[in-house]
Design a protein around this motif. Structure first.
Motif, PDB file in Angstrom:
ATOM      1  N   ASN A  64       0.802  -1.227   0.000  1.00 14.52           N
ATOM      2  CA  ASN A  64       0.000   0.000   0.000  1.00 14.52           C
ATOM      3  C   ASN A  64       0.831   1.272   0.000  1.00 14.52           C
ATOM      4  OD1 ASN A  64      -2.640  -1.209  -0.006  1.00 14.52           O
ATOM      5  ND2 ASN A  64      -2.158  -1.914   2.046  1.00 14.52           N
ATOM      6  N   GLY A  65       2.137   1.132   0.052  1.00 13.78           N
ATOM      7  CA  GLY A  65       3.017   2.291  -0.049  1.00 13.78           C
ATOM      8  C   GLY A  65       3.140   3.093   1.234  1.00 13.78           C
ATOM      9  N   THR A  66       4.071   4.025   1.200  1.00 12.12           N
ATOM     10  CA  THR A  66       4.330   4.954   2.294  1.00 12.12           C
ATOM     11  C   THR A  66       4.251   6.353   1.706  1.00 12.12           C
ATOM     12  OG1 THR A  66       5.840   3.349   3.308  1.00 12.12           O
ATOM     13  CG2 THR A  66       5.998   5.631   4.056  1.00 12.12           C
ATOM     14  N   GLN A  67       3.570   7.254   2.406  1.00 12.54           N
ATOM     15  CA  GLN A  67       3.440   8.619   1.916  1.00 12.54           C
ATOM     16  C   GLN A  67       4.140   9.597   2.853  1.00 12.54           C
ATOM     17  OE1 GLN A  67      -0.533   9.898   1.010  1.00 12.54           O
ATOM     18  NE2 GLN A  67      -1.038   7.992  -0.030  1.00 12.54           N
ATOM     19  N   VAL A  68       4.790  10.588   2.263  1.00  7.61           N
ATOM     20  CA  VAL A  68       5.357  11.708   3.013  1.00  7.61           C
ATOM     21  C   VAL A  68       4.716  12.962   2.437  1.00  7.61           C
ATOM     22  CG1 VAL A  68       7.445  12.996   3.601  1.00  7.61           C
ATOM     23  CG2 VAL A  68       7.521  10.492   3.488  1.00  7.61           C
ATOM     24  N   ASN A  69       4.017  13.694   3.284  1.00 12.58           N
ATOM     25  CA  ASN A  69       3.312  14.918   2.879  1.00 12.58           C
ATOM     26  C   ASN A  69       2.378  14.678   1.693  1.00 12.58           C
ATOM     27  OD1 ASN A  69       4.689  16.328   4.906  1.00 12.58           O
ATOM     28  ND2 ASN A  69       6.413  16.699   3.544  1.00 12.58           N
ATOM     29  N   GLY A  70       1.672  13.532   1.736  1.00 13.89           N
ATOM     30  CA  GLY A  70       0.676  13.230   0.719  1.00 13.89           C
ATOM     31  C   GLY A  70       1.203  12.638  -0.577  1.00 13.89           C
ATOM     32  N   GLN A  71       2.498  12.426  -0.677  1.00 10.61           N
ATOM     33  CA  GLN A  71       3.099  11.861  -1.881  1.00 10.61           C
ATOM     34  C   GLN A  71       3.673  10.481  -1.582  1.00 10.61           C
ATOM     35  OE1 GLN A  71       3.041  13.499  -4.963  1.00 10.61           O
ATOM     36  NE2 GLN A  71       1.715  14.883  -3.811  1.00 10.61           N
ATOM     37  N   ARG A  72       3.329   9.509  -2.417  1.00 15.86           N
ATOM     38  CA  ARG A  72       3.893   8.168  -2.246  1.00 15.86           C
ATOM     39  C   ARG A  72       5.388   8.226  -2.558  1.00 15.86           C
ATOM     40  NH1 ARG A  72       1.105   2.520  -3.890  1.00 15.86           N
ATOM     41  NH2 ARG A  72       2.826   1.177  -3.274  1.00 15.86           N
ATOM     42  N   VAL A  73       6.205   7.631  -1.681  1.00 16.83           N
ATOM     43  CA  VAL A  73       7.659   7.686  -1.845  1.00 16.83           C
ATOM     44  C   VAL A  73       8.261   6.299  -1.726  1.00 16.83           C
ATOM     45  CG1 VAL A  73       7.828  10.046  -0.941  1.00 16.83           C
ATOM     46  CG2 VAL A  73       8.098   8.106   0.625  1.00 16.83           C
ATOM     47  N   GLU A  74       9.399   6.137  -2.391  1.00 14.98           N
ATOM     48  CA  GLU A  74      10.226   4.953  -2.178  1.00 14.98           C
ATOM     49  C   GLU A  74      11.311   5.285  -1.172  1.00 14.98           C
ATOM     50  OE1 GLU A  74      11.645   3.110  -5.753  1.00 14.98           O
ATOM     51  OE2 GLU A  74       9.680   3.272  -6.708  1.00 14.98           O
ATOM     52  N   GLN A  75      11.787   6.541  -1.224  1.00 24.57           N
ATOM     53  CA  GLN A  75      12.791   7.023  -0.276  1.00 24.57           C
ATOM     54  C   GLN A  75      12.579   8.517  -0.082  1.00 24.57           C
ATOM     55  OE1 GLN A  75      17.112   7.474  -1.250  1.00 24.57           O
ATOM     56  NE2 GLN A  75      17.313   5.879   0.329  1.00 24.57           N
ATOM     57  N   ALA A  76      12.792   8.978   1.158  1.00 25.58           N
ATOM     58  CA  ALA A  76      12.651  10.410   1.428  1.00 25.58           C
ATOM     59  C   ALA A  76      13.481  10.790   2.642  1.00 25.58           C
ATOM     60  CB  ALA A  76      11.188  10.763   1.687  1.00 25.58           C
ATOM     61  N   ALA A  77      14.173  11.934   2.539  1.00 23.96           N
ATOM     62  CA  ALA A  77      14.839  12.521   3.702  1.00 23.96           C
ATOM     63  C   ALA A  77      13.757  13.241   4.489  1.00 23.96           C
ATOM     64  CB  ALA A  77      15.933  13.485   3.263  1.00 23.96           C
ATOM     65  N   LEU A  78      13.649  12.936   5.780  1.00 22.97           N
ATOM     66  CA  LEU A  78      12.597  13.516   6.608  1.00 22.97           C
ATOM     67  C   LEU A  78      13.078  14.806   7.251  1.00 22.97           C
ATOM     68  CD1 LEU A  78      11.366  10.242   8.347  1.00 22.97           C
ATOM     69  CD2 LEU A  78      10.397  11.378   6.325  1.00 22.97           C
ATOM     70  N   LYS A  79      12.144  15.749   7.371  1.00 20.80           N
ATOM     71  CA  LYS A  79      12.475  17.009   8.031  1.00 20.80           C
ATOM     72  C   LYS A  79      11.341  17.391   8.988  1.00 20.80           C
ATOM     73  CE  LYS A  79      10.930  19.849   4.131  1.00 20.80           C
ATOM     74  NZ  LYS A  79      10.130  18.810   3.550  1.00 20.80           N
ATOM     75  N   ASN A  80      11.636  18.322   9.878  1.00 23.09           N
ATOM     76  CA  ASN A  80      10.677  18.789  10.857  1.00 23.09           C
ATOM     77  C   ASN A  80       9.369  19.197  10.174  1.00 23.09           C
ATOM     78  OD1 ASN A  80       9.908  19.583  13.528  1.00 23.09           O
ATOM     79  ND2 ASN A  80      10.164  21.699  12.881  1.00 23.09           N
ATOM     80  N   GLY A  81       8.257  18.700  10.693  1.00 23.28           N
ATOM     81  CA  GLY A  81       6.946  19.055  10.162  1.00 23.28           C
ATOM     82  C   GLY A  81       6.410  18.109   9.118  1.00 23.28           C
ATOM     83  N   ASP A  82       7.234  17.203   8.600  1.00 18.26           N
ATOM     84  CA  ASP A  82       6.739  16.234   7.619  1.00 18.26           C
ATOM     85  C   ASP A  82       5.656  15.357   8.232  1.00 18.26           C
ATOM     86  OD1 ASP A  82       8.382  17.091   5.561  1.00 18.26           O
ATOM     87  OD2 ASP A  82       9.823  15.440   5.761  1.00 18.26           O
ATOM     88  N   GLN A  83       4.716  14.947   7.404  1.00 16.17           N
ATOM     89  CA  GLN A  83       3.668  14.014   7.795  1.00 16.17           C
ATOM     90  C   GLN A  83       3.915  12.708   7.047  1.00 16.17           C
ATOM     91  OE1 GLN A  83       0.736  14.824   9.896  1.00 16.17           O
ATOM     92  NE2 GLN A  83       2.190  16.432  10.428  1.00 16.17           N
TER      93      GLN A  83
END
Length: 102
Positions: A64-83
């Motif tokens: 079902n994927g993983t989303q960061v700030n409403g966007q499906r991602v395979e990889q993402a650097a996380l920052k303060n405030g990200d959902q």
């Protein structure tokens, strides 16, 4: 640097997870450092690797994927405030998770 995941929705709402240095696995199975009892979450859904200055999320090919700030991602650097959305659980990233070079 203190970086935390704060559960915004789901069964664990309000819980805070401090990211240790190294890698944590988020998923449904026993043995995952963060377990989410949700059929939409894969047994091993994603990992977050934190080296003390940068937190990087890697989806592990979850159905079902993983989303960061409403966007499906395979990889993402996380920052303060990200959902971060995993199954039906929303986490907020709190703290400075990415160093910006001078």
């Amino acid at each position: 640097m203190d970086v935390r995941l704060v559960v915004q929705s789901g069964a664990r709402k309000g819980q805070e997870i401090v990211l240790p240095k190294g890698k944590i696995t988020i998923g449904r199975r026993k043995g995952c450092q963060v377990r989410i009892a949700d059929a939409r979450v894969s047994r091993e859904h994603c990992t977050i690797t934190f080296d003390g200055s940068t937190a990087v999320l890697d989806d592990l090919g979850s159905a079902n994927g993983t989303q960061v700030n409403g966007q499906r991602v395979e990889q993402a650097a996380l920052k303060n405030g990200d959902q971060v959305l995993i199954g039906g659980t929303v986490f907020a990233v709190v703290g400075r998770a990415t160093e910006v070079p001078d």
